[in-house]
Design a protein around this motif. Structure first.
Motif, PDB file in Angstrom:
ATOM      1  N   ALA A 192      -9.676 -20.651  -4.681  1.00 46.95           N
ATOM      2  CA  ALA A 192      -9.833 -19.954  -3.397  1.00 46.95           C
ATOM      3  C   ALA A 192      -8.776 -18.861  -3.262  1.00 46.95           C
ATOM      4  O   ALA A 192      -9.087 -17.723  -2.885  1.00 46.95           O
ATOM      5  N   ASP A 193      -7.530 -19.202  -3.582  1.00 47.40           N
ATOM      6  CA  ASP A 193      -6.448 -18.214  -3.486  1.00 47.40           C
ATOM      7  C   ASP A 193      -6.660 -17.083  -4.481  1.00 47.40           C
ATOM      8  O   ASP A 193      -6.467 -15.911  -4.163  1.00 47.40           O
ATOM      9  N   ILE A 194      -7.085 -17.451  -5.699  1.00 49.71           N
ATOM     10  CA  ILE A 194      -7.297 -16.447  -6.744  1.00 49.71           C
ATOM     11  C   ILE A 194      -8.433 -15.500  -6.369  1.00 49.71           C
ATOM     12  O   ILE A 194      -8.372 -14.295  -6.618  1.00 49.71           O
ATOM     13  N   ALA A 195      -9.475 -16.043  -5.741  1.00 54.94           N
ATOM     14  CA  ALA A 195     -10.668 -15.241  -5.442  1.00 54.94           C
ATOM     15  C   ALA A 195     -10.407 -14.166  -4.400  1.00 54.94           C
ATOM     16  O   ALA A 195     -11.040 -13.113  -4.425  1.00 54.94           O
ATOM     17  N   VAL A 196      -9.486 -14.439  -3.472  1.00 54.86           N
ATOM     18  CA  VAL A 196      -9.243 -13.439  -2.433  1.00 54.86           C
ATOM     19  C   VAL A 196      -8.026 -12.560  -2.734  1.00 54.86           C
ATOM     20  O   VAL A 196      -7.881 -11.487  -2.137  1.00 54.86           O
ATOM     21  N   ALA A 197      -7.171 -12.998  -3.661  1.00 51.91           N
ATOM     22  CA  ALA A 197      -5.918 -12.281  -3.936  1.00 51.91           C
ATOM     23  C   ALA A 197      -6.122 -10.787  -4.229  1.00 51.91           C
ATOM     24  O   ALA A 197      -5.445  -9.946  -3.622  1.00 51.91           O
ATOM     25  N   PRO A 198      -7.054 -10.406  -5.139  1.00 51.09           N
ATOM     26  CA  PRO A 198      -7.171  -8.979  -5.445  1.00 51.09           C
ATOM     27  C   PRO A 198      -7.630  -8.149  -4.248  1.00 51.09           C
ATOM     28  O   PRO A 198      -7.271  -6.981  -4.117  1.00 51.09           O
ATOM     29  N   HIS A 199      -8.410  -8.764  -3.368  1.00 51.46           N
ATOM     30  CA  HIS A 199      -8.878  -8.038  -2.186  1.00 51.46           C
ATOM     31  C   HIS A 199      -7.731  -7.795  -1.209  1.00 51.46           C
ATOM     32  O   HIS A 199      -7.651  -6.748  -0.568  1.00 51.46           O
ATOM     33  N   MET A 200      -6.852  -8.773  -1.101  1.00 50.34           N
ATOM     34  CA  MET A 200      -5.696  -8.626  -0.205  1.00 50.34           C
ATOM     35  C   MET A 200      -4.783  -7.509  -0.722  1.00 50.34           C
ATOM     36  O   MET A 200      -4.250  -6.707   0.040  1.00 50.34           O
ATOM     37  N   HIS A 201      -4.631  -7.476  -2.038  1.00 46.88           N
ATOM     38  CA  HIS A 201      -3.817  -6.451  -2.673  1.00 46.88           C
ATOM     39  C   HIS A 201      -4.424  -5.073  -2.409  1.00 46.88           C
ATOM     40  O   HIS A 201      -3.718  -4.120  -2.052  1.00 46.88           O
ATOM     41  N   ARG A 202      -5.732  -4.962  -2.530  1.00 49.01           N
ATOM     42  CA  ARG A 202      -6.404  -3.689  -2.282  1.00 49.01           C
ATOM     43  C   ARG A 202      -6.263  -3.283  -0.818  1.00 49.01           C
ATOM     44  O   ARG A 202      -5.975  -2.129  -0.501  1.00 49.01           O
ATOM     45  N   LEU A 203      -6.434  -4.263   0.075  1.00 52.22           N
ATOM     46  CA  LEU A 203      -6.267  -3.965   1.508  1.00 52.22           C
ATOM     47  C   LEU A 203      -4.862  -3.437   1.783  1.00 52.22           C
ATOM     48  O   LEU A 203      -4.678  -2.482   2.544  1.00 52.22           O
ATOM     49  N   GLU A 204      -3.875  -4.060   1.147  1.00 49.49           N
ATOM     50  CA  GLU A 204      -2.506  -3.594   1.348  1.00 49.49           C
ATOM     51  C   GLU A 204      -2.359  -2.148   0.893  1.00 49.49           C
ATOM     52  O   GLU A 204      -1.746  -1.323   1.569  1.00 49.49           O
ATOM     53  N   ARG A 205      -2.951  -1.842  -0.248  1.00 48.81           N
ATOM     54  CA  ARG A 205      -2.855  -0.472  -0.769  1.00 48.81           C
ATOM     55  C   ARG A 205      -3.658   0.527   0.064  1.00 48.81           C
ATOM     56  O   ARG A 205      -3.422   1.728   0.014  1.00 48.81           O
ATOM     57  N   LEU A 206      -4.617   0.005   0.818  1.00 51.86           N
ATOM     58  CA  LEU A 206      -5.359   0.856   1.756  1.00 51.86           C
ATOM     59  C   LEU A 206      -4.604   1.012   3.080  1.00 51.86           C
ATOM     60  O   LEU A 206      -5.119   1.620   4.014  1.00 51.86           O
ATOM     61  N   GLY A 207      -3.390   0.432   3.148  1.00 51.37           N
ATOM     62  CA  GLY A 207      -2.602   0.543   4.372  1.00 51.37           C
ATOM     63  C   GLY A 207      -3.020  -0.436   5.450  1.00 51.37           C
ATOM     64  O   GLY A 207      -2.747  -0.235   6.636  1.00 51.37           O
ATOM     65  N   GLU A 208      -3.715  -1.518   5.060  1.00 49.42           N
ATOM     66  CA  GLU A 208      -4.283  -2.444   6.032  1.00 49.42           C
ATOM     67  C   GLU A 208      -3.537  -3.780   6.099  1.00 49.42           C
ATOM     68  O   GLU A 208      -4.050  -4.744   6.678  1.00 49.42           O
ATOM     69  N   ALA A 209      -2.337  -3.842   5.525  1.00 46.16           N
ATOM     70  CA  ALA A 209      -1.574  -5.099   5.569  1.00 46.16           C
ATOM     71  C   ALA A 209      -1.205  -5.464   7.004  1.00 46.16           C
ATOM     72  O   ALA A 209      -0.950  -6.635   7.307  1.00 46.16           O
TER      73      ALA A 209
END
Lengths: 258, 258
Positions: A192-209
């Motif tokens: 579960a953690d692995i499946a969402v991790a890359p999306h969270m990283h992308r959101l952060e890079r989109l300035g959405e953290a």
């Protein structure tokens, strides 16, 4: 013998690399330049008729779909286990795995194209817009939304609707972490953690953290823990052959944890 | 104690009902009228924040997503088993399960709306088109494509692209059945067969059975075997409280097997 066909920054490719790293497995890299159309060659289509990355090849047998790849890796290489034993917990885990493979992929993908990839592509293909659209249209599936995103034609309502879906996913994470007390989504660290991790990283890079830093404290703490894992750092540090990283694709914001 | 929140003709609801029937399980039915907006009540959203059917409730605990529900049922009620033992076969099975939950759902959904559900809705809401659109917009997610399908605005290219994706899935089925020799997709009957069954049924009712009857003989034979299963017949025979079946929604074509 494990081989991974992948693209350095693709969220689904990162997901497969995290699972490989958590298991401590060695693998051979085949970098597929999805912006040059490498995924549309007959050789690659024979491995992956969906023309997407990643594809895992294990002892000559291909496995497609990152959500399937990470479950496969966990079943074939059970140490350390990344799936809970309790069937209800497994179901909860699979909802996150599925969410990472559909809603999050689709909606963060749209906002990524709208805000970063689209402008970059328009700049790179300036004066050859028809060629760019022809390239996108060569990819299988219904590309109408993707084309509109590349053209910068998504409406404010569509963007808002995409973020509303992302917020539903973030709310589910916050609720799980709060109700179960963490430290990971289902309790112990899992797919579960692995499946969402890359999306969270992308959101952060989109300035959405800010979506978790300001509003979802349990997710914010989870994300810090996540970024401290060596396997996560290893999976995200993979660079393309030319060595040009996130700055090159307009995703220059550094993760908070590095 | 098993309860199913479902809608009689929804492909994902049928999928859950097939798994329940194959296991010989008793369950309590809660029919959710998705055309009346039952899925948008606070009570239902508390069970299923995605506002879709089905939701399974087992001893008071909700499980969402039909792809997750059928894997859960197979793990908790292992007799008869519906998952292969070999990890590679399980991966192949999960690709079909995933395909039934994304590509097939999305693209057969679009063509369903374009050809049947859209015209029916326009007829029912004639003179109140704005209310119809407001209703669709209340549902979470990015509804742009769905709205265009309801309005009858999908282009020939978009419809063709959807069928191209459906053909990719049918080709994969034909290839699996031919290479492995059947009688089911992965060899023994499994969740792979259950995951695609409702979509095949919908395609047939859309008049698209020619896609296997004329071109994919292994799929055609598989579909005959499928429709002979009592659990399949039971799952498809569920009717709404008013007893009005497929004719009512414009899907009058009878399956070849009945």
């Amino acid at each position: 013998m494990l081989e991974l066909y992948h693209y350095w920054s693709s969220v689904c490719s990162v997901k497969a690399r995290i699972a490989l790293a958590e298991k401590g497995l060695d693998w051979t890299s085949h970098h597929v330049d999805i912006f040059a159309g490498d995924q549309l060659t007959p050789e690659y289509l024979a491995l992956n008729p969906n023309a997407v990355v990643p594809t895992l090849v294990h002892d000559g047998r291909p496995i497609i779909e990152s959500t399937v790849i990470i479950e496969y890796l966990d079943e074939v290489f059970p140490d350390p286990p990344l799936t809970p034993r309790d069937p209800y917990d497994r179901a909860l885990m699979r909802i996150f795995v599925k969410n990472g493979g559909d809603d999050l992929l689709q909606f963060i993908g749209l906002t990524s194209i709208d805000r970063y990839i689209g402008p970059k592509l328009r700049q790179r293909w300036k004066g050859h817009e028809a060629d760019l659209e022809a390239f996108i249209n060569r990819k299988p599936g219904n590309r109408a939304m993707q084309l509109r995103a590349v053209r910068g034609q998504l409406t404010r309502e569509e963007i808002n609707a995409a973020y509303a879906r992302i917020d539903v996913a973030l709310d589910r994470m916050e609720k799980m972490l709060t109700q179960r007390g963490g430290p990971w989504l289902i309790g112990d660290y899992s797919l579960a953690d692995i499946a969402v991790a890359p999306h969270m990283h992308r959101l952060e890079r989109l300035g959405e953290a800010k979506r978790w830093e300001q509003k979802r404290p349990a997710v914010a703490k989870w994300y810090e823990r996540l970024n401290a894992r060596p396997a996560i750092q290893k999976a995200f540090s993979f660079l393309p052959p030319d060595g040009k990283g996130y700055e090159e694709v307009g995703l220059a914001a550094a993760p908070a944890s590095t």
